[in-house]
Design a protein around this motif. Structure first.
Motif, PDB file in Angstrom:
ATOM      1  N   THR A   1      49.207  -6.938  42.429  1.00  0.00           N
ATOM      2  CA  THR A   1      49.292  -5.475  42.391  1.00  0.00           C
ATOM      3  C   THR A   1      49.469  -4.941  40.973  1.00  0.00           C
ATOM      4  OG1 THR A   1      51.688  -5.487  42.780  1.00  0.00           O
ATOM      5  CG2 THR A   1      50.263  -5.350  44.712  1.00  0.00           C
TER       6      THR A   1
ATOM      7  N   TYR B   1      47.534  -5.384  38.764  1.00  0.00           N
ATOM      8  CA  TYR B   1      46.184  -5.076  38.311  1.00  0.00           C
ATOM      9  C   TYR B   1      45.480  -4.057  39.197  1.00  0.00           C
ATOM     10  CZ  TYR B   1      47.230  -9.443  35.929  1.00  0.00           C
ATOM     11  OH  TYR B   1      47.843 -10.431  35.185  1.00  0.00           O
ATOM     12  N   ASN B   2      46.212  -3.454  40.131  1.00  0.00           N
ATOM     13  CA  ASN B   2      45.622  -2.435  41.009  1.00  0.00           C
ATOM     14  C   ASN B   2      45.783  -1.064  40.370  1.00  0.00           C
ATOM     15  OD1 ASN B   2      45.086  -4.421  42.868  1.00  0.00           O
ATOM     16  ND2 ASN B   2      46.762  -3.903  44.242  1.00  0.00           N
ATOM     17  N   TYR B   3      44.751  -0.578  39.715  1.00  0.00           N
ATOM     18  CA  TYR B   3      44.861   0.691  38.992  1.00  0.00           C
ATOM     19  C   TYR B   3      44.268   1.870  39.757  1.00  0.00           C
ATOM     20  CZ  TYR B   3      45.526  -2.692  35.226  1.00  0.00           C
ATOM     21  OH  TYR B   3      45.975  -3.736  34.460  1.00  0.00           O
ATOM     22  N   THR B   4      43.658   1.628  40.898  1.00  0.00           N
ATOM     23  CA  THR B   4      43.008   2.699  41.647  1.00  0.00           C
ATOM     24  C   THR B   4      44.023   3.483  42.463  1.00  0.00           C
ATOM     25  OG1 THR B   4      40.993   1.405  41.805  1.00  0.00           O
ATOM     26  CG2 THR B   4      41.221   3.241  43.329  1.00  0.00           C
TER      27      THR B   4
ATOM     28  N   ASN C   1      44.766   5.776  45.543  1.00  0.00           N
ATOM     29  CA  ASN C   1      44.139   6.046  46.832  1.00  0.00           C
ATOM     30  C   ASN C   1      44.805   7.177  47.615  1.00  0.00           C
ATOM     31  OD1 ASN C   1      42.241   3.905  46.576  1.00  0.00           O
ATOM     32  ND2 ASN C   1      43.861   2.451  47.078  1.00  0.00           N
TER      33      ASN C   1
ATOM     34  N   SER D   1      54.149  -1.929  41.319  1.00  0.00           N
ATOM     35  CA  SER D   1      53.060  -2.422  40.477  1.00  0.00           C
ATOM     36  C   SER D   1      53.466  -2.557  39.023  1.00  0.00           C
ATOM     37  CB  SER D   1      51.844  -1.492  40.600  1.00  0.00           C
ATOM     38  OG  SER D   1      51.359  -1.486  41.926  1.00  0.00           O
TER      39      SER D   1
ATOM     40  N   GLY E   1      47.883 -12.704  45.205  1.00  0.00           N
ATOM     41  CA  GLY E   1      47.262 -11.620  45.936  1.00  0.00           C
ATOM     42  C   GLY E   1      48.020 -11.390  47.225  1.00  0.00           C
TER      43      GLY E   1
ATOM     44  N   LEU F   1      41.893  -6.164  53.067  1.00  0.00           N
ATOM     45  CA  LEU F   1      42.228  -6.861  51.832  1.00  0.00           C
ATOM     46  C   LEU F   1      41.597  -8.252  51.815  1.00  0.00           C
ATOM     47  CD1 LEU F   1      45.993  -5.885  51.470  1.00  0.00           C
ATOM     48  CD2 LEU F   1      44.066  -5.023  50.122  1.00  0.00           C
TER      49      LEU F   1
ATOM     50  N   SER G   1      44.498 -15.036  44.066  1.00  0.00           N
ATOM     51  CA  SER G   1      44.163 -13.925  44.966  1.00  0.00           C
ATOM     52  C   SER G   1      42.800 -14.080  45.608  1.00  0.00           C
ATOM     53  CB  SER G   1      44.230 -12.599  44.219  1.00  0.00           C
ATOM     54  OG  SER G   1      43.224 -12.529  43.225  1.00  0.00           O
TER      55      SER G   1
ATOM     56  N   ARG H   1      40.179 -11.724  44.161  1.00  0.00           N
ATOM     57  CA  ARG H   1      40.311 -10.272  44.265  1.00  0.00           C
ATOM     58  C   ARG H   1      40.610  -9.644  42.898  1.00  0.00           C
ATOM     59  NH1 ARG H   1      41.417  -5.980  47.594  1.00  0.00           N
ATOM     60  NH2 ARG H   1      43.040  -4.547  46.916  1.00  0.00           N
ATOM     61  N   HIS H   2      41.430 -10.320  42.112  1.00  0.00           N
ATOM     62  CA  HIS H   2      41.765  -9.828  40.781  1.00  0.00           C
ATOM     63  C   HIS H   2      41.279 -10.849  39.756  1.00  0.00           C
ATOM     64  CE1 HIS H   2      44.912  -8.400  43.597  1.00  0.00           C
ATOM     65  NE2 HIS H   2      44.686  -7.244  43.000  1.00  0.00           N
TER      66      HIS H   2
END
Length: 258
Positions: free
Chosen positions: A142, A144-147, A149, A164, A194, A213, A251, A254-255
């Protein structure tokens, strides 16, 4: 066995990913101390795993300096030293992502980030005396989760992104700690999992989203705690003695940070 005779700390080792780490370290010959605030569960885990090797449980609030200091010294006394520290404890199963208040952000920072520094600092005098000094920190994909939503029709204030960015902070702390402790032969690395299917994960993520996911991973399948444990053994072993300051993302693709 790769870790025969070595002495390890696993924070939050009573359940989930932490328990998988404890089990694997024991299987590789290490003695393990579980540092956990939920002492009843930690002692239950220690009892269940007692036939696999030396495992003890010590009640510890990883966000409290005095509690951490006392627990680490007890580990060193009871196990005869400390060679490995796995900073796994974090707020996740009861994480409240909708709570953007400053007090809650501070609590997340205390448990998820500052505790890593507290435990590492307390253990460092023992680690530098060990020929096998190792620190493995638990980051997260997480980081690296920059989006974003959430809703965008009305601005209601800046989100805290508490989980995060505290995990991103773990990445930074890993590198700074590695730069200093490497002078004494101590390696410091991190694992960034992940979405890992634990009891805490099931409390935080609804099944439909969990499936989405999995489908977003290049390598399909639900990541289990056991899928992460090999990385802990690798970082703790002689095979990784020249690897430090690294973040290993597990992950399923995923990342893929540069």
């Amino acid at each position: 066995m790769k870790l025969e005779g070595r002495r390890a700390i696993v924070t939050g080792g009573g359940r989930g990913i932490g328990r998988a780490y404890v089990e694997r370290l024991l299987a590789e010959g290490a003695s393990v101390a579980i540092l956990d605030l939920d002492i009843d569960n930690a002692e239950k885990t220690a009892t269940e795993l007692s036939d696999r090797g030396t495992v003890i449980a010590i009640k510890t609030d990883v966000a409290d300096e005095d509690s951490v200091g006392a627990a680490v010294e007890e580990v060193a006394e009871r196990l005869g030293g400390i060679d490995i520290v796995v900073n796994n404890a974090a707020l996740f199963g009861d994480w409240k992502p909708e709570d953007d208040t400053f007090p809650y952000l501070k609590r997340m920072m205390d448990v998820n980030l500052l505790s890593v520094w507290l435990v590492t600092r307390a253990a460092a005098p023992h680690l530098v005396k060990s020929p096998y000094g190792r620190v493995i920190n638990q980051s997260s994909g997480t980081a690296y989760n920059y989006t974003y939503n959430g809703p965008t029709d009305e601005f209601t204030g800046l989100r805290s992104f508490s989980y995060s960015w505290t995990k991103w902070g773990v990445n930074g702390l890993t590198k700074y700690s590695a730069a200093q402790l490497g002078n004494w032969g101590v390696t410091v690395n991190a694992i960034a999992p992940g979405p890992t299917h634990t009891e805490a994960f099931s409390k935080s993520v609804d099944p439909a989203h969990a499936q989405r996911l999995v489908e977003a991973q290049p390598i399909k399948g639900a990541i289990q705690p056991e899928d992460l444990a090999g990385a802990v053994v690798f970082f703790a072993s002689d095979d990784a003695r020249f690897i430090t300051g690294q973040i290993l993302v597990i992950s399923g693709g995923r990342h893929m940070p540069a």
